[in-house]
Design a protein around this motif. Structure first.
Motif, mmCIF file in Angstrom:
data_model
loop_
_atom_site.group_PDB
_atom_site.id
_atom_site.type_symbol
_atom_site.label_atom_id
_atom_site.label_comp_id
_atom_site.label_asym_id
_atom_site.label_seq_id
_atom_site.Cartn_x
_atom_site.Cartn_y
_atom_site.Cartn_z
ATOM 1 N N SER A 93 0.873 -1.174 0.000
ATOM 2 C CA SER A 93 0.000 0.000 0.000
ATOM 3 C C SER A 93 0.906 1.219 0.000
ATOM 4 O O SER A 93 2.016 1.177 0.529
ATOM 5 C CB SER A 93 -0.913 0.011 1.232
ATOM 6 N N ARG A 117 -6.211 -1.305 -2.777
ATOM 7 C CA ARG A 117 -5.436 -0.072 -2.725
ATOM 8 C C ARG A 117 -5.012 0.431 -4.105
ATOM 9 O O ARG A 117 -4.298 1.417 -4.201
ATOM 10 C CB ARG A 117 -4.184 -0.274 -1.856
ATOM 11 N N ASP A 161 -4.214 8.438 -0.773
ATOM 12 C CA ASP A 161 -3.075 7.525 -0.817
ATOM 13 C C ASP A 161 -2.061 7.988 -1.856
ATOM 14 O O ASP A 161 -0.854 7.946 -1.627
ATOM 15 C CB ASP A 161 -3.537 6.103 -1.159
#
Length: 494
Positions: A93, A117, A161
């Protein structure tokens, strides 16, 4: 489906058996799976595993023909086998610290969590190896069929992210012609400012792929509509100039997208990044140079010069290679040169200069100039096309007669020094430039005449006391310029 996936890399199944024998998982993942299902040719073979990088190196030792570890700090090991290049990445991730330009990488242990992810559901499909067992926990296959881009989870989490995924959404819209789900567009709009945490190099790569996609208009429109363009290519949304009822002129933003599409239609050997960037950016100097004239006219004097400087600055900030920066900027600077040509009044001297100034960019300049005609008036469009056809024919004729691509004076530097009785230095360069301009003005004149003119010039410069007699050639009209209120390809429209 298994046969489609098997075509991606026949050696992958054999590699999967090695990982299984070692007690580890291996799966074909992401773009290769997506492209196989779309029946699109792809170069990348991406694999993912629960094995840490050092274990991956042990498993492929003695099997791979070649191994490289340039991305091992991010969990990626590359290898070559029987002519196939593969990259194996440990389940992971990524996330960005709010103040960092580099992602933080952590390893995982689950294929499904690794897929969760990833950027979009169409890239979150996998095929377990050996055997090519299809894994699609987030509905990527359905999205492929619907031609839509969704994120596996909440788009806000995905873009937090890795903010570059917002650029990827626009890139995939361009490459695949897919629409972007409304919640993804909303998240891109709300989080557009986060793109500034990403390095210029990564943004540049996504922008280049977008511009070179099959549907760049869709990707660029998404950047503008979500506000991302204001951070990565702010000159583009600024082309949306206000148009009031008294000062009507063509929407420069829409015009630029049409020019891009018309330039693409002329490409002969696949996407040309330089041509496409030049077409997109050719008018970015207009907002800074717009002036309202008497009678409701609008002028953009010297917007090509201003635009060339702006282009150079923006592409430099995006870390494009110097050759790309120079070539795109030069095309922007030259894109109006043809419109001084009128209906064919250019002298041979002006044609020679047109070729000389374009240099190796001449073919691209031809395409850009033709693409820049977006008038809806068929008669004007036909006239412009015929005029440019005539210019190209004249260039071809002069090129055949005079070797235009390698125009140089009949006298070289050593001969200049001998005729003028001077030593190497700046004066030789000035004399050479004088002779080159003479060559451009009058075409081939022969060594004897060139020497006479050089002696005459030497007298004027105070280098010689007298010059050989020689007749001065008639002065030719000055080279036409491209700056104008609005050339015929951009006439005012109501």
């Amino acid at each position: 489906m298994t046969e489609l996936l098997r075509r991606v890399a026949p050696v992958a199944d054999e590699l999967g058996a090695r990982f299984a024998a070692a007690g580890h998982e291996l799966a074909l993942v992401g773009g290769p799976v997506r492209d196989a299902l779309l029946r699109r040719a792809g170069k990348d073979v991406d694999l993912t595993t629960d094995a840490p990088p050092q274990k991956v190196l042990e498993i492929i030792n003695g099997w791979a023909d070649n191994v490289w570890t340039i991305g091992i700090e991010f969990g990626t090991v590359g290898l070559r086998k029987n002519g196939h290049e593969l990259e194996i990445t440990t389940y992971r991730s990524e996330s960005y610290d709010p103040k960092s330009r580099k992602p933080e990488v952590s390893y995982g242990t689950s294929l499904v969590e690794d897929l969760r992810r990833r950027d979009f559901a169409v890239n979150a499909m996998a095929a377990r190896l050996p055997g090519y067992e299809f894994v699609d926990p987030f509905g990527g296959l359905t999205d492929l069929q619907r031609k839509v881009l969704r994120t596996p989870g909440r788009p806000e989490d995905s873009f937090s992210d890795d903010p570059l995924r917002m650029m990827r959404a626009a890139r995939f819209a361009s490459q695949l012609g897919f629409t972007v789900a409304p919640d993804v567009v909303e998240a891109m709009t709300n989080m557009a400012g986060r793109i500034e945490i990403v390095s210029a190099e990564r943004v540049r790569e996504e922008l280049s792929k977008l511009v070179c996609g099959a549907y760049p208009r869709e990707g660029l429109a998404l950047l503008v509509d979500t506000g991302l363009a204001a951070h990565v290519l702010p000159e583009l949304p600024k082309l949306r100039l206000e148009i009031d009822e008294h000062h009507r002129h063509k929407d420069v933003y829409e015009h630029s997208l049409i020019v891009l599409e018309q330039a693409i239609a002329q490409e002969e050997n696949g996407p040309d990044l330089v041509l496409r960037l030049a077409a997109l950016l050719h008018d970015i100097g207009k907002p800074k140079t717009r002036r309202f004239e008497a009678g409701g006219r609008v002028s953009f004097h010297h917007h090509e010069v201003v635009g060339a400087k702006m282009t150079r600055k923006r592409l430099t900030e995006l870390r494009y290679p110097k050759d790309v920066i120079n070539e795109v900027s030069r095309l922007v600077e030259l894109h109006l040169r043809f419109h001084g040509y009128g209906t064919g009044e250019w002298t041979d001297s002006a044609v020679r200069r047109y070729v000389r100034d374009a240099g190796p960019l001449l073919s691209r300049l031809h395409k850009l100039t033709r693409a820049d005609c977006t008038t809806r008036n068929k008669r004007k469009a036909d006239r412009l096309r015929r005029t440019y056809d005539d210019l190209e024919a004249r260039i071809d004729r002069l090129a055949e007669e005079e070797e235009l691509a390698s125009i140089r004076p009949e006298i070289d530097g050593n001969e200049i020094q001998a005729i003028l009785g001077i030593k190497p230095g700046p004066i030789v360069g000035k004399a050479y430039k004088f002779l080159l301009e003479l060559r451009l003005d009058r075409g081939p004149i022969g060594k004897e005449t060139a020497a006479e003119e050089l002696r005459r010039w030497g007298v004027e410069q105070g280098l010689l006391s007298s010059a050989e007699p020689g007749a001065d050639g008639p002065a030719e009209p000055a080279e036409p310029t491209g700056s104008s209120v609005q050339h015929e390809g951009e006439e005012a429209e109501s």
